[in-house]
Structures are given as structure tokens and as C-alpha cells.
Design a protein around this motif. Structure first.
Motif, PDB file in Angstrom:
ATOM      1  N   ILE A 196      55.584   9.146   6.329  1.00  0.00           N
ATOM      2  CA  ILE A 196      56.700   9.081   7.268  1.00  0.00           C
ATOM      3  C   ILE A 196      56.784  10.378   8.065  1.00  0.00           C
ATOM      4  CG2 ILE A 196      59.222   9.040   7.420  1.00  0.00           C
ATOM      5  CD1 ILE A 196      59.150   7.042   5.045  1.00  0.00           C
ATOM      6  N   GLY A 197      56.620  11.514   7.391  1.00  0.00           N
ATOM      7  CA  GLY A 197      56.656  12.796   8.073  1.00  0.00           C
ATOM      8  C   GLY A 197      55.559  12.922   9.109  1.00  0.00           C
ATOM      9  N   CYS A 198      54.374  12.471   8.803  1.00  0.00           N
ATOM     10  CA  CYS A 198      53.259  12.511   9.750  1.00  0.00           C
ATOM     11  C   CYS A 198      53.527  11.594  10.924  1.00  0.00           C
ATOM     12  CB  CYS A 198      51.957  12.112   9.062  1.00  0.00           C
ATOM     13  SG  CYS A 198      51.393  13.318   7.862  1.00  0.00           S
ATOM     14  N   ALA A 199      54.108  10.445  10.666  1.00  0.00           N
ATOM     15  CA  ALA A 199      54.384   9.501  11.745  1.00  0.00           C
ATOM     16  C   ALA A 199      55.365  10.092  12.734  1.00  0.00           C
ATOM     17  CB  ALA A 199      54.924   8.192  11.176  1.00  0.00           C
ATOM     18  N   SER A 200      56.394  10.782  12.271  1.00  0.00           N
ATOM     19  CA  SER A 200      57.363  11.346  13.193  1.00  0.00           C
ATOM     20  C   SER A 200      56.739  12.483  14.010  1.00  0.00           C
ATOM     21  CB  SER A 200      58.613  11.813  12.452  1.00  0.00           C
ATOM     22  OG  SER A 200      58.302  12.865  11.585  1.00  0.00           O
ATOM     23  N   THR A 201      55.846  13.262  13.402  1.00  0.00           N
ATOM     24  CA  THR A 201      55.166  14.318  14.134  1.00  0.00           C
ATOM     25  C   THR A 201      54.261  13.714  15.203  1.00  0.00           C
ATOM     26  OG1 THR A 201      55.205  15.729  12.185  1.00  0.00           O
ATOM     27  CG2 THR A 201      53.631  16.297  13.898  1.00  0.00           C
ATOM     28  N   LEU A 202      53.554  12.653  14.852  1.00  0.00           N
ATOM     29  CA  LEU A 202      52.700  11.985  15.838  1.00  0.00           C
ATOM     30  C   LEU A 202      53.535  11.390  16.953  1.00  0.00           C
ATOM     31  CD1 LEU A 202      50.113  10.244  13.486  1.00  0.00           C
ATOM     32  CD2 LEU A 202      49.772  12.255  14.929  1.00  0.00           C
ATOM     33  N   GLU A 203      54.696  10.861  16.597  1.00  0.00           N
ATOM     34  CA  GLU A 203      55.590  10.289  17.606  1.00  0.00           C
ATOM     35  C   GLU A 203      56.005  11.363  18.611  1.00  0.00           C
ATOM     36  OE1 GLU A 203      60.197   8.944  17.677  1.00  0.00           O
ATOM     37  OE2 GLU A 203      58.995   8.163  16.031  1.00  0.00           O
ATOM     38  N   LEU A 204      56.367  12.546  18.134  1.00  0.00           N
ATOM     39  CA  LEU A 204      56.763  13.634  19.026  1.00  0.00           C
ATOM     40  C   LEU A 204      55.616  14.050  19.933  1.00  0.00           C
ATOM     41  CD1 LEU A 204      58.880  15.978  16.732  1.00  0.00           C
ATOM     42  CD2 LEU A 204      59.694  14.379  18.454  1.00  0.00           C
ATOM     43  N   ARG A 205      54.417  14.076  19.392  1.00  0.00           N
ATOM     44  CA  ARG A 205      53.256  14.499  20.185  1.00  0.00           C
ATOM     45  C   ARG A 205      52.941  13.536  21.316  1.00  0.00           C
ATOM     46  NH1 ARG A 205      49.136  16.876  15.606  1.00  0.00           N
ATOM     47  NH2 ARG A 205      50.395  18.711  15.178  1.00  0.00           N
ATOM     48  N   SER A 206      53.299  12.271  21.140  1.00  0.00           N
ATOM     49  CA  SER A 206      52.981  11.287  22.161  1.00  0.00           C
ATOM     50  C   SER A 206      54.051  11.202  23.243  1.00  0.00           C
ATOM     51  CB  SER A 206      52.783   9.905  21.518  1.00  0.00           C
ATOM     52  OG  SER A 206      54.021   9.434  21.002  1.00  0.00           O
ATOM     53  N   MET A 207      55.153  11.921  23.084  1.00  0.00           N
ATOM     54  CA  MET A 207      56.250  11.857  24.048  1.00  0.00           C
ATOM     55  C   MET A 207      56.121  12.966  25.087  1.00  0.00           C
ATOM     56  SD  MET A 207      59.350  11.102  21.367  1.00  0.00           S
ATOM     57  CE  MET A 207      60.594  10.626  22.533  1.00  0.00           C
ATOM     58  N   SER A 208      56.551  12.662  26.303  1.00  0.00           N
ATOM     59  CA  SER A 208      56.556  13.680  27.355  1.00  0.00           C
ATOM     60  C   SER A 208      57.710  14.641  27.122  1.00  0.00           C
ATOM     61  CB  SER A 208      56.708  13.010  28.725  1.00  0.00           C
ATOM     62  OG  SER A 208      58.026  12.486  28.874  1.00  0.00           O
ATOM     63  N   ALA A 209      57.680  15.758  27.832  1.00  0.00           N
ATOM     64  CA  ALA A 209      58.758  16.742  27.708  1.00  0.00           C
ATOM     65  C   ALA A 209      60.087  16.119  28.120  1.00  0.00           C
ATOM     66  CB  ALA A 209      58.452  17.971  28.556  1.00  0.00           C
ATOM     67  N   ARG A 210      60.075  15.316  29.177  1.00  0.00           N
ATOM     68  CA  ARG A 210      61.313  14.682  29.643  1.00  0.00           C
ATOM     69  C   ARG A 210      61.863  13.729  28.584  1.00  0.00           C
ATOM     70  NH1 ARG A 210      64.646  15.350  33.126  1.00  0.00           N
ATOM     71  NH2 ARG A 210      63.201  16.464  34.425  1.00  0.00           N
ATOM     72  N   GLU A 211      60.996  12.928  27.963  1.00  0.00           N
ATOM     73  CA  GLU A 211      61.451  12.003  26.920  1.00  0.00           C
ATOM     74  C   GLU A 211      62.057  12.762  25.739  1.00  0.00           C
ATOM     75  OE1 GLU A 211      58.441   8.200  27.109  1.00  0.00           O
ATOM     76  OE2 GLU A 211      57.624  10.126  26.440  1.00  0.00           O
ATOM     77  N   LEU A 212      61.392  13.828  25.326  1.00  0.00           N
ATOM     78  CA  LEU A 212      61.906  14.638  24.225  1.00  0.00           C
ATOM     79  C   LEU A 212      63.260  15.241  24.586  1.00  0.00           C
ATOM     80  CD1 LEU A 212      58.612  16.450  23.168  1.00  0.00           C
ATOM     81  CD2 LEU A 212      59.906  14.820  21.781  1.00  0.00           C
ATOM     82  N   TYR A 213      63.386  15.699  25.828  1.00  0.00           N
ATOM     83  CA  TYR A 213      64.641  16.317  26.263  1.00  0.00           C
ATOM     84  C   TYR A 213      65.782  15.291  26.283  1.00  0.00           C
ATOM     85  CZ  TYR A 213      67.866  19.263  28.830  1.00  0.00           C
ATOM     86  OH  TYR A 213      68.966  19.995  29.197  1.00  0.00           O
ATOM     87  N   VAL A 214      65.492  14.104  26.785  1.00  0.00           N
ATOM     88  CA  VAL A 214      66.518  13.052  26.816  1.00  0.00           C
ATOM     89  C   VAL A 214      66.948  12.690  25.397  1.00  0.00           C
ATOM     90  CG1 VAL A 214      66.920  10.606  27.382  1.00  0.00           C
ATOM     91  CG2 VAL A 214      65.877  12.129  29.069  1.00  0.00           C
ATOM     92  N   HIS A 215      65.994  12.528  24.495  1.00  0.00           N
ATOM     93  CA  HIS A 215      66.330  12.221  23.095  1.00  0.00           C
ATOM     94  C   HIS A 215      67.117  13.375  22.462  1.00  0.00           C
ATOM     95  CE1 HIS A 215      64.325   8.402  22.545  1.00  0.00           C
ATOM     96  NE2 HIS A 215      63.225   8.879  23.088  1.00  0.00           N
ATOM     97  N   GLY A 216      66.700  14.594  22.761  1.00  0.00           N
ATOM     98  CA  GLY A 216      67.387  15.758  22.221  1.00  0.00           C
ATOM     99  C   GLY A 216      68.827  15.858  22.712  1.00  0.00           C
ATOM    100  N   MET A 217      69.034  15.622  24.004  1.00  0.00           N
ATOM    101  CA  MET A 217      70.389  15.683  24.562  1.00  0.00           C
ATOM    102  C   MET A 217      71.263  14.558  24.019  1.00  0.00           C
ATOM    103  SD  MET A 217      70.712  18.399  26.268  1.00  0.00           S
ATOM    104  CE  MET A 217      72.278  18.088  27.074  1.00  0.00           C
ATOM    105  N   THR A 218      70.673  13.379  23.853  1.00  0.00           N
ATOM    106  CA  THR A 218      71.427  12.256  23.279  1.00  0.00           C
ATOM    107  C   THR A 218      71.857  12.589  21.857  1.00  0.00           C
ATOM    108  OG1 THR A 218      70.225  10.676  24.650  1.00  0.00           O
ATOM    109  CG2 THR A 218      71.350   9.803  22.708  1.00  0.00           C
ATOM    110  N   ALA A 219      70.941  13.128  21.074  1.00  0.00           N
ATOM    111  CA  ALA A 219      71.264  13.512  19.699  1.00  0.00           C
ATOM    112  C   ALA A 219      72.322  14.616  19.691  1.00  0.00           C
ATOM    113  CB  ALA A 219      70.002  13.971  18.967  1.00  0.00           C
TER     114      ALA A 219
END
Length: 106
Positions: free
Chosen positions: A35-58
Motif C-alpha cells: 500500500i505504501g509503495c502504491a501511494s508513492t507511485l501514485e504521487l510520482r504519476s501526478m503532475s505538480a498542478r494535480e498534487l497542488y489541487v489535492h494538497g489544497m483540498t486536503a
């Protein structure tokens, strides 16, 4: 003779139970590693904008653990993106709100 047989049988049953328990523990720990590896892989596949939107939502939802994860993801995976500066500032806010003052001092 029968007492000796019962003692051996009892000892074998105990060992089998320990082996089963060991397998269950190994399976349990392995599942968390996957599960930990999957979440790290998920983050790596996301663009900076996607990560930022998810981060701001959280962050808006006061889910500071996820916000920290997404903002760190931007800084680690997209350090040259202009959003990395914003992510660093937001990460400072997360550290302040979660009272992780030493982490925010870096």
C-alpha cells in the motif's frame, strides 16, 4: 507410550499454530508495504498542478497529513516547477497548524 505420543502431538500442534501466526503476520506487514509503495507511485504519476489541487483540498478539509503528503510530493517530484515554492509555503502552514515547529524551521 501413549503419554509420549500425546506430548509430541501437542508440541507439533503448537509449532503449527506458530507457523500459521507467523504467516499471518508476514502477510499483514507485506500488505502495508505494498500500500505504501502504491501511494508513492501514485504521487510520482501526478503532475505538480494535480498534487497542488489535492494538497489544497486536503488543507481546506483540515486533513493535514494528506496535505503534507501532497505538498512534499510537489517538492520531491517537481522541484523546479513554480508550484514548488507555493507548496513549500503551504507545507510551512501545515507544520504550524500541526505544531510540528521543528519540521517547519528547516
Amino acid at each position: 507410550m501413549e503419554n509420549r505420543f500425546e506430548a509430541i502431538k501437542s508440541a507439533c500442534a503448537g509449532l503449527c499454530a506458530l507457523k500459521r501466526l507467523r504467516l499471518v503476520v508476514i502477510a499483514f506487514v507485506s500488505s502495508f508495504m505494498i500500500i505504501g509503495c502504491a501511494s508513492t507511485l501514485e504521487l510520482r504519476s501526478m503532475s505538480a498542478r494535480e498534487l497542488y489541487v489535492h494538497g489544497m483540498t486536503a488543507f481546506r478539509d483540515a486533513d493535514y497529513n494528506d496535505a503534507e503528503k501532497y505538498f512534499k510530493g510537489i517538492m520531491e517530484e517537481h522541484p523546479l516547477d513554480p508550484l514548488a515554492v507555493e507548496a513549500q509555503l503551504m507545507l510551512g502552514d501545515v507544520y504550524f497548524l500541526t505544531e510540528k515547529y521543528e519540521d517547519g524551521a528547516v
